[in-house]
Design an enzyme around this catalytic site. Structure first.
Site, PDB file in Angstrom:
ATOM      1  N   MET A 174       1.243  13.396 -68.330  1.00  0.00           N
ATOM      2  CA  MET A 174       2.414  13.513 -69.396  1.00  0.00           C
ATOM      3  C   MET A 174       3.449  14.526 -68.712  1.00  0.00           C
ATOM      4  O   MET A 174       2.878  15.482 -68.046  1.00  0.00           O
ATOM      5  CB  MET A 174       2.044  14.267 -70.554  1.00  0.00           C
ATOM      6  CG  MET A 174       1.347  13.049 -71.695  1.00  0.00           C
ATOM      7  SD  MET A 174       2.203  11.505 -71.778  1.00  0.00           S
ATOM      8  CE  MET A 174       3.708  12.254 -72.451  1.00  0.00           C
ATOM      9  N   CYS A 175       4.709  14.195 -68.850  1.00  0.00           N
ATOM     10  CA  CYS A 175       5.792  15.058 -68.001  1.00  0.00           C
ATOM     11  C   CYS A 175       7.000  15.254 -69.055  1.00  0.00           C
ATOM     12  O   CYS A 175       6.683  14.830 -70.159  1.00  0.00           O
ATOM     13  CB  CYS A 175       5.932  14.186 -66.777  1.00  0.00           C
ATOM     14  SG  CYS A 175       4.658  13.389 -65.949  1.00  0.00           S
ATOM     15  N   ARG A 176       7.784  15.764 -68.371  1.00  0.00           N
ATOM     16  CA  ARG A 176       9.207  16.196 -69.147  1.00  0.00           C
ATOM     17  C   ARG A 176      10.237  15.793 -67.953  1.00  0.00           C
ATOM     18  O   ARG A 176       9.945  15.949 -66.683  1.00  0.00           O
ATOM     19  CB  ARG A 176       9.441  17.643 -69.653  1.00  0.00           C
ATOM     20  CG  ARG A 176       8.272  18.270 -70.290  1.00  0.00           C
ATOM     21  CD  ARG A 176       8.408  17.668 -71.715  1.00  0.00           C
ATOM     22  NE  ARG A 176       7.732  16.502 -72.275  1.00  0.00           N
ATOM     23  CZ  ARG A 176       8.086  15.838 -73.343  1.00  0.00           C
ATOM     24  NH1 ARG A 176       8.464  16.645 -74.393  1.00  0.00           N
ATOM     25  NH2 ARG A 176       7.423  14.786 -73.661  1.00  0.00           N
TER      26      ARG A 176
END
Lengths: 293, 293, 293, 293
Positions: free
Chosen positions: A1-3
Site C-alpha cells: 500500500m502506498c500514497r
C-alpha cells in the site's frame, strides 16, 4: 500500500504542494490516516515534466521521504506544471530504486497504490503476456511495473482507458485461473505530460480512497481567506490519495470504478470496466496466460 | 527519540530477540507505543560481542530497520551473548551511518534514547570539553556521540557511573549557562562486553521508559507455558525501552534517576545523580565550557 | 565484469583473506590488473557459512567494497570455514542489492564473473525456461541470477556439473537462435557449504582468469618464510579471479573449459562441456526457448 | 583527492558538460588521468543555480557518480547558467552525504580538491576558530567543510579572496604550531551565483592541476569544426581539474598560487597569498588556535 499525488496546472515549486500543505504527501509517508499502512517509508518517487525537454524526469529514492535531503533540495528548487509523487509501503518486494514509482516509458509515467493479490503466483503469466519488445525494460520486481508494461502492451500510448481496462481485465482473468480472489486493488495515476488519468478500481469494488480538487471558480465562492486557495487558477487540479488538510472543502471523491481525466478544457469522468478481450497484433496474448500466436 | 534493547546472557541468535518476539524492537521501529515518536525509521544500529575477537562489532544502517535485508541476514546467522540494538528517530541531525548508535571506543559501546535540548547552542562548548585526544574520533553530528565522548573524557572506562554523572552534570551546567531548560532526556545503555549499565534520567525527572527483565527463578514460579520464557536462564537479562509483548509479567521498570547494572553475579541498582565537578587532569574543563587550563 | 574469491578450509576471520593480503579482492575492487574493467565499484557481496545455522548468510551492498564500513566490521568479526566474496562492475543492469552476488537457494550459493551477451534479447526466453516454482524467487535483473535459476531448474542441487553444463548449453542454443555470437563469458563459483565448484568457460574459449591455490604440502617445500603461508593447512583452498600478491608461487591456473571441485579429500578437476539436451520433468523446456510441454 | 568542474555562461542542460564530453568529470570519476587517485568513487555533489529561487540547489550522493541513476535524470532535465560539480576520493573521512561537496551557506557554495595534512591533529583548533554562530552548521567531518566555515568566519561573503587567504593562512599557522608540514593542497571553487572564484594553491607550491577555458573569440580563430565549441558564447567559461578531451586547445592552466575570477565583463587573475593576520570582530581568533578574545 502506498500514497500518491498528482499536480496539473500552473508551474509551481514542487515543495509548495509536496511538503508545505498540512497533511502533505510527506506527512502521509509518516502518518497516513486513510491508508492500510500508516507508514509509507519504503521508498519515494517523483516524476516531473519541465521546460527543457519533453520527457519527464524521475527521482527515485529508497530513503524514507520524510528524511531525504536530496528530495527537499529538488522540491524547493524545481518548478513543474505537471508532476506525480509516490510514497511506498512495500507488500514484500525489495526496497530498491527500480521498485520505486513512477515507472516511465517515453513521455508516459504511471504510479500505483494498491496490490495484485497472489502476485508470486501470477507474475510469470503476467510477464509472459508483456510484449517481447517491452520485456527488456522491466527493471524491478513489483506488480505495479508489470501492470504498467501490460497496459503498454495493450496500447496505453494510444488509448489509456481501454489499455488499462484490458490490462486489469487480463490480471483478473489470470487470477481467476489461478484461484486467486480479489485480484487487484488499485488507485492509479497515468500521465503523458498533458493529461492525467486517475483510475479508481478494485475487483471487490472497495477501492482505496482517491480525491480530485474541484473547479476553482466553484470553490472560491465558498472559501475566502485561504491563501493557498487564492493562488489556484481555473485549470489547476490536484489528485491525492488523502485530502490535504489546509484545503478543506476542495475535494471531490473519485467514485468507485471510475477514471477521472484531467486535461486542458473540461475534465472528464468515465466508468471504468475491466475487459477480458484478447489483444490484436501488438504482442499481447490471444488468451490470458497463453503464449503469443 | 529512539528505542533500544540490550541482551546479556546465554548466546542466542540475535533474531530470536530482535525480530521474533511480539512487539520486538523491529516492530517498535514501525509502531512504537510508548515513545514520543511512533516511527523510528531514521537508521538502525547493532553492536554485538562475539567469540572471535574481544572488541564489539558494529552494524550501522540508514535504511529503516523493518526493511533492511542485511540486518535480517546478520540477525539470523550471528550468535551473541551480549548485544545492544537501537532504532533511531532523528530530532533533526542528518540520517547517516556515523549518526547511528551504538558509538564505540575500544571495547565500550553506548546507545542513547533521548535528546539534549538546545544542542545547537551547546554543541560547541560540549565539543570543547571533550579531551583533545578523543576529539578526532567524533565522526558524526549527534548530541549522543558528543555525550559519549564527554563520558569517556570523564573516565567512562574506569568508573562508568561517576563518568556519566559528571558528563550529564556538565551538560546540565552548560545548558543552564545558556538559558536552556530541561537540559537532557536520557535512557542510556553502556557496555564493556561483560556488564551492561542502563541509565534512566532526565533533568525534569520525567524520563523515557526503561525496563529490565526480572530474575528467571522468580518468573518461572508465575509463568508456566511460555516457550520463550522456558529457554531463559538465571543470568539472562533483557533491557528494553518498551516491554516485549510475549513476555508479560517479566518486566521491572527501572526507576527514575537510577542506573541498573547487569553483571555476572547479583545485579545492582543505584541512584543516579549528575555532578557538576571539574575534572582532574584528564583533559576535561576546570569549569563548564571554559578552555582547559 | 567482476572479480570473486572463495575460501574453503580452516575457520578464519574473513578479513584475513578479504582485506589483508596484498592485491586482495578489496584492492581489486579499486585496481584490478587482469579484469576487463579496472574498477569494480558497483556493489559487493559476501556469502558465508557459519556454525549457528546450516544455511549461508548473505551480505549485499551497493557501496563500493573499498569504502563500506559495515563490510569492514563484518569481515573483522566473523569467522568462516567457507565463504565466497564478489565485487561487481555492472555491464548495464541496475546497481541494487538484489543484483549483488552471491545468489542463494537453500544451502546453495553462486557467484559469476562474466556476461551473457545480448542478454536483453535472450532474457525473456531464459526466464521462460526457469521452472515456474523457481520463477518467483528471481528478485533482481542480472543475467547471472537467471543463469543460477536455470542451473537450479536443471538440477544444480543434485548434480552441479551436469546442471551447469545444461544451463550454459541452453544459453548458447538460445543465443544461436537469436543470432547472438560469443554467447557467454563465465568464471563461476558454486557451493553447498561443503564443496566449491569453480567453473571456467566461455563460448569463444577465451575465458576470464581463474586460479586455485595448490596443495600446501607441495608449496611448503618451496616457500619458507611467508607467515600467511605458514598458517595454511592441507585442506585449505583459495579460489581467486586474480592471484593475491603476497602468496606468489601458490597458484595454479584453472584451465579453459574446466571445472575444479574443492572438497574434503582429494580435489577434482574435470572438463566442462555445455550440453544442449532437453530437460526431463523438472520444469525445464523440452527444447530451448519453447514452452514447457 | 577529488576532481571538480564549474560552468558559468549561457544556460545549458547540465549533462551537456557533465556527461557528454570526452573525458568528462563522470569519466574522471572512474579514470582520472591527472589526479593522485585514479578512482573518485566516494561520493558526488552538484550545486546549481536556477531561475526559480536565488539560492543554489544541492544534490549529494554517496553512490559513485558513474552509476547514479538520479544524477543522470537530474543532469538530463535541469538547465543551469552556473553550476559546480565534484567527485570525491576520500582521504579517510566517512562516505556520507554531509561530506559531499559543494558546501553551501546562503547563496554561497564551495568545492575543494586537495587535503589538509594532519587534519586529525588540527581539526579541534580549526573548529574552535570558526565563529560560534557558524559552528552549528558544520554537519560533516571533512577538512573541506571546516575550511569553508573558516573562510566564512573571515568574511567570504564580503571579500572572498582575502577571506580565503586568511583561512588558509590560519591553517598553515596552525599546522606549523603542530609541526605538520605541507599544510594544505588545494584547488578550490567558490561561487555566489554570479561569479566563480577558482583558487590554486598549496603550501609546497606544487598544486593540483586546474584549468580554465579561454575566451571564445580567440579560440574560434583556431578551431573551426568542433560542434561543442561552435555553441560556446563569449561569456561562457568552464573551469576543470582536468581538460575535457573534446575541447583541445581551449584550456589555459591557472598558474600556481593564483586565483581566477570568472565574472560578467572581463575575468580577472590575481596572485593568491595566504595571510596570518588575526581577525577583527567577526568571531575569528586573535591568534591562530587561541580562544576568541
Amino acid at each position: 500500500m502506498c500514497r500518491w499525488m498528482a499536480w496539473s496546472g500552473q508551474p509551481v515549486l514542487i515543495e509548495e504542494l509536496l511538503f508545505k500543505p498540512k497533511h502533505s504527501l510527506i506527512d502521509q509517508s509518516l502518518h497516513s490516516r486513510m491508508g492500510v499502512e500508516t507508514t509509507n517509508g519504503d521508498g519515494f518517487g517523483l516524476g516531473w515534466y519541465g521546460t527543457a525537454v519533453p520527457e519527464p524526469a524521475l527521482y527515485h529514492s529508497i530513503a524514507p521521504a520524510w528524511g531525504d535531503a536530496n528530495l527537499r533540495e529538488l522540491a524547493s528548487h524545481v518548478e513543474s506544471h505537471l508532476f506525480l509523487a509516490h510514497v511506498r509501503a512495500t507488500t514484500g518486494t525489495a526496497i530498491q530504486q527500480t521498485n520505486c514509482h513512477p515507472f516511465r516509458h517515453g513521455r508516459w509515467v504511471m504510479v500505483h497504490n494498491g496490490v495484485i493479490n497472489g502476485f508470486e503466483q501470477l507474475r510469470r503469466d503476467m510477464m509472459l503476456a508483456v510484449s517481447p519488445d517491452l520485456f527488456p525494460t522491466i527493471q524491478g520486481s513489483t506488480d505495479s511495473e508489470v501492470l504498467f508494461h501490460l497496459a503498454l502492451t495493450y496500447g496505453l500510448e494510444q488509448d489509456p482507458v481501454t489499455a488499462m481496462e484490458r490490462a486489469i481485465g487480463f490480471v483478473e482473468a489470470t487470477a481467476a485461473r489461478h484461484g486467486v480472489e480479489k485480484a487487484i486493488q488499485a488507485s492509479i495515476g497515468v500521465s503523458d505530460g498533458e493529461r492525467v488519468w486517475a483510475f479508481r478500481y478494485s475487483t471487490e469494488r472497495a477501492s482505496r480512497s482517491l480525491f480530485v480538487s474541484a473547479e476553482v471558480s466553484a470553490i472560491k465562492e465558498l472559501n475566502i481567506d485561504n491563501p493557498r486557495l487564492a493562488r489556484l487558477r481555473d485549470e489547476d487540479r490536484l489528485i491525492v490519495s488523502e485530502p490535504l488538510a489546509d484545503l478543506p472543502g476542495v475535494w471531490h471523491e473519485i467514485p468507485e470504478s471510475t477514471v477521472m481525466i484531467v486535461q486542458p478544457g473540461p475534465d472528464e469522468q468515465r466508468p471504468f470496466e475491466p475487459r477480458y478481450e484478447p489483444a490484436a497484433g501488438n504482442g499481447a496474448p490471444a488468451t490470458p496466460g497463453s503464449p503469443r500466436a
